[in-house]
Design an enzyme around this catalytic site. Sequence first.
Site, PDB file in Angstrom:
ATOM      1  N   TYR A 177     -23.141  -4.220 -35.015  1.00  0.00           N
ATOM      2  CA  TYR A 177     -23.747  -2.876 -34.994  1.00  0.00           C
ATOM      3  C   TYR A 177     -22.984  -1.995 -34.005  1.00  0.00           C
ATOM      4  CZ  TYR A 177     -27.323   0.694 -33.854  1.00  0.00           C
ATOM      5  OH  TYR A 177     -27.997   1.871 -33.622  1.00  0.00           O
TER       6      TYR A 177
ATOM      7  N   GLY B 197     -38.325   7.777 -38.449  1.00  0.00           N
ATOM      8  CA  GLY B 197     -37.707   7.950 -37.129  1.00  0.00           C
ATOM      9  C   GLY B 197     -37.023   9.281 -36.878  1.00  0.00           C
TER      10      GLY B 197
HETATM   11  N1  LIG Z   1     -33.803   4.344 -32.094  1.00  0.00           N
HETATM   12  C1  LIG Z   1     -32.866   4.287 -31.181  1.00  0.00           C
HETATM   13  O1  LIG Z   1     -33.100   3.933 -29.999  1.00  0.00           O
HETATM   14  C2  LIG Z   1     -31.445   4.661 -31.539  1.00  0.00           C
HETATM   15  C3  LIG Z   1     -30.490   4.666 -30.525  1.00  0.00           C
HETATM   16  C4  LIG Z   1     -29.182   5.003 -30.844  1.00  0.00           C
HETATM   17  C5  LIG Z   1     -28.846   5.318 -32.143  1.00  0.00           C
HETATM   18  N2  LIG Z   1     -29.800   5.292 -33.120  1.00  0.00           N
HETATM   19  C6  LIG Z   1     -29.379   5.641 -34.491  1.00  0.00           C
HETATM   20  O2  LIG Z   1     -30.240   6.663 -34.977  1.00  0.00           O
HETATM   21  C7  LIG Z   1     -30.221   6.646 -36.410  1.00  0.00           C
HETATM   22  C8  LIG Z   1     -31.626   6.753 -36.939  1.00  0.00           C
HETATM   23  O3  LIG Z   1     -32.300   5.539 -36.680  1.00  0.00           O
HETATM   24  P1  LIG Z   1     -33.818   5.463 -36.188  1.00  0.00           P
HETATM   25  O4  LIG Z   1     -33.786   5.013 -34.783  1.00  0.00           O
HETATM   26  O5  LIG Z   1     -34.522   6.690 -36.546  1.00  0.00           O
HETATM   27  O6  LIG Z   1     -34.334   4.197 -37.034  1.00  0.00           O
HETATM   28  P2  LIG Z   1     -35.292   4.083 -38.296  1.00  0.00           P
HETATM   29  O7  LIG Z   1     -36.635   4.641 -38.004  1.00  0.00           O
HETATM   30  O8  LIG Z   1     -35.210   2.648 -38.704  1.00  0.00           O
HETATM   31  O9  LIG Z   1     -34.570   4.993 -39.374  1.00  0.00           O
HETATM   32  C9  LIG Z   1     -33.406   4.564 -40.005  1.00  0.00           C
HETATM   33  C10 LIG Z   1     -33.313   5.210 -41.356  1.00  0.00           C
HETATM   34  O10 LIG Z   1     -32.138   4.725 -42.008  1.00  0.00           O
HETATM   35  C11 LIG Z   1     -32.517   4.275 -43.304  1.00  0.00           C
HETATM   36  N3  LIG Z   1     -31.655   3.217 -43.808  1.00  0.00           N
HETATM   37  C12 LIG Z   1     -31.427   1.988 -43.296  1.00  0.00           C
HETATM   38  N4  LIG Z   1     -30.616   1.294 -44.099  1.00  0.00           N
HETATM   39  C13 LIG Z   1     -30.327   2.107 -45.150  1.00  0.00           C
HETATM   40  C14 LIG Z   1     -29.556   1.953 -46.326  1.00  0.00           C
HETATM   41  N5  LIG Z   1     -28.925   0.805 -46.615  1.00  0.00           N
HETATM   42  N6  LIG Z   1     -29.465   2.980 -47.172  1.00  0.00           N
HETATM   43  C15 LIG Z   1     -30.123   4.143 -46.927  1.00  0.00           C
HETATM   44  N7  LIG Z   1     -30.885   4.341 -45.848  1.00  0.00           N
HETATM   45  C16 LIG Z   1     -30.976   3.327 -44.969  1.00  0.00           C
HETATM   46  C17 LIG Z   1     -33.929   3.741 -43.123  1.00  0.00           C
HETATM   47  O11 LIG Z   1     -34.568   3.608 -44.371  1.00  0.00           O
HETATM   48  P3  LIG Z   1     -35.797   2.562 -44.571  1.00  0.00           P
HETATM   49  O12 LIG Z   1     -36.996   3.219 -43.954  1.00  0.00           O
HETATM   50  O13 LIG Z   1     -35.881   2.437 -46.051  1.00  0.00           O
HETATM   51  O14 LIG Z   1     -35.433   1.305 -43.875  1.00  0.00           O
HETATM   52  C18 LIG Z   1     -34.507   4.838 -42.258  1.00  0.00           C
HETATM   53  O15 LIG Z   1     -34.862   5.943 -43.042  1.00  0.00           O
HETATM   54  C19 LIG Z   1     -29.494   5.369 -36.795  1.00  0.00           C
HETATM   55  O16 LIG Z   1     -28.180   5.655 -37.161  1.00  0.00           O
HETATM   56  C20 LIG Z   1     -29.521   4.553 -35.531  1.00  0.00           C
HETATM   57  O17 LIG Z   1     -28.477   3.633 -35.488  1.00  0.00           O
HETATM   58  C21 LIG Z   1     -31.086   4.985 -32.847  1.00  0.00           C
END
Ligand SMILES: NC(=O)c1ccc[n+]([C@@H]2O[C@H](COP(=O)([O-])OP(=O)(O)OC[C@H]3O[C@@H](n4cnc5c(N)ncnc54)[C@H](OP(=O)(O)O)[C@@H]3O)[C@@H](O)[C@H]2O)c1
Length: 297
Positions: free
Chosen positions: A175, A17
């Site tokens: 969350y 992501g």
């Molecule tokens: N997508 C959205 O719409 C959105 C909106 C607002 C904020 N965010 C924030 O953006 C950030 C990135 O998220 P994303 O949307 O790119 O989602 P994502 O594709 O699920 O990426 C999340 C990353 O965090 C890692 N992760 C999760 N749990 C972990 C743990 N216990 N220890 C180490 N790494 C861990 C995941 O690893 P694995 O691949 O091993 O699971 C993955 O690499 C997050 O903080 C999320 O809350 C996202």
Amino acid sequence: MSKMKEKICVITGSNSGIGKEAAIGLAEMGATIVMVVRNQERGEKARTEIVKQTGNDSVDVMICDLSLMSSIRHFAEEFKKRYDRLDVLINNAGASFSKREVTAEGFERNFAVNYLGPFLLTYELLDLLKSSAPSRIINVSSGLAKNGKVDLDDLQGEKHFAETKFYSSSRAPAYDNAKLMLMMFTYELARRLKGSGVTANVLMPGFTATNLGKNSGSLGSYIMFKMVRPMQQSAKKGAETSIYLASSDEVKDLTGKCFAKKKEVTSCPGSYDEELQKRLWNKTESMLGLASDQSMY
Ligand SMILES: NC(=O)c1ccc[n+]([C@@H]2O[C@H](COP(=O)([O-])OP(=O)(O)OC[C@H]3O[C@@H](n4cnc5c(N)ncnc54)[C@H](OP(=O)(O)O)[C@@H]3O)[C@@H](O)[C@H]2O)c1
């Protein structure tokens, strides 16, 4: 290509992501990327793609489970054996769990991954960030922080859950609470770091097509995430603000601010409560067993 040459950037959750796209963007600028991931195989696979796409092979994979404080402490020790400086820390990893679960260390999972983990990781790396100043800390929060609540007597939602049994199928209130805490942590951190040459800012990446929600533990949530895909921006777009805060000269002296779409924005009113920020900070330090003489600031 060379704008970030000689800069070492730690990016948590960079196998997927927004974090992976941030790693690509900064690797393209010549930075050394340390991918902090919890799964070696997923990390190596993403590393291969990043190197291939950017032509930059200064991309390292290190293991850390951000939900486990023991893993964070171990990672920090290993990191300091490999690197003697740190220019940018992006606390990007995040996850949303719609069932209430606690880790082996007894912390609620949303709270542990999205708030407590980044707090401790920052603490553990702060000496290096300070000695490498000017350096930058970037915390990835969410617009959902506006729905969050910080109850100092129930930070992990134990009482709330016992009373209401409420854990939404589409997303967990825990969350939102943790993302609000991360925002408040950033503002307090920035104040404590004034004059150190280390900046701390928070960002809201916007609604982005990633794997978030996929492993939330709820089929409803997963289906909902699939259905909204067409409304979401790409992960590359979602990473733009992280890359901007990590690399732009425009923000080199800005600290204690919130950003979205590469612009400074106002976060939700509750996030600016300084008294609550301080009390949250003290409570977090005591939960982590950090004695006041070990306090980071
Ligand atoms: N997508 C959205 O719409 C959105 C909106 C607002 C904020 N965010 C924030 O953006 C950030 C990135 O998220 P994303 O949307 O790119 O989602 P994502 O594709 O699920 O990426 C999340 C990353 O965090 C890692 N992760 C999760 N749990 C972990 C743990 N216990 N220890 C180490 N790494 C861990 C995941 O690893 P694995 O691949 O091993 O699971 C993955 O690499 C997050 O903080 C999320 O809350 C996202």
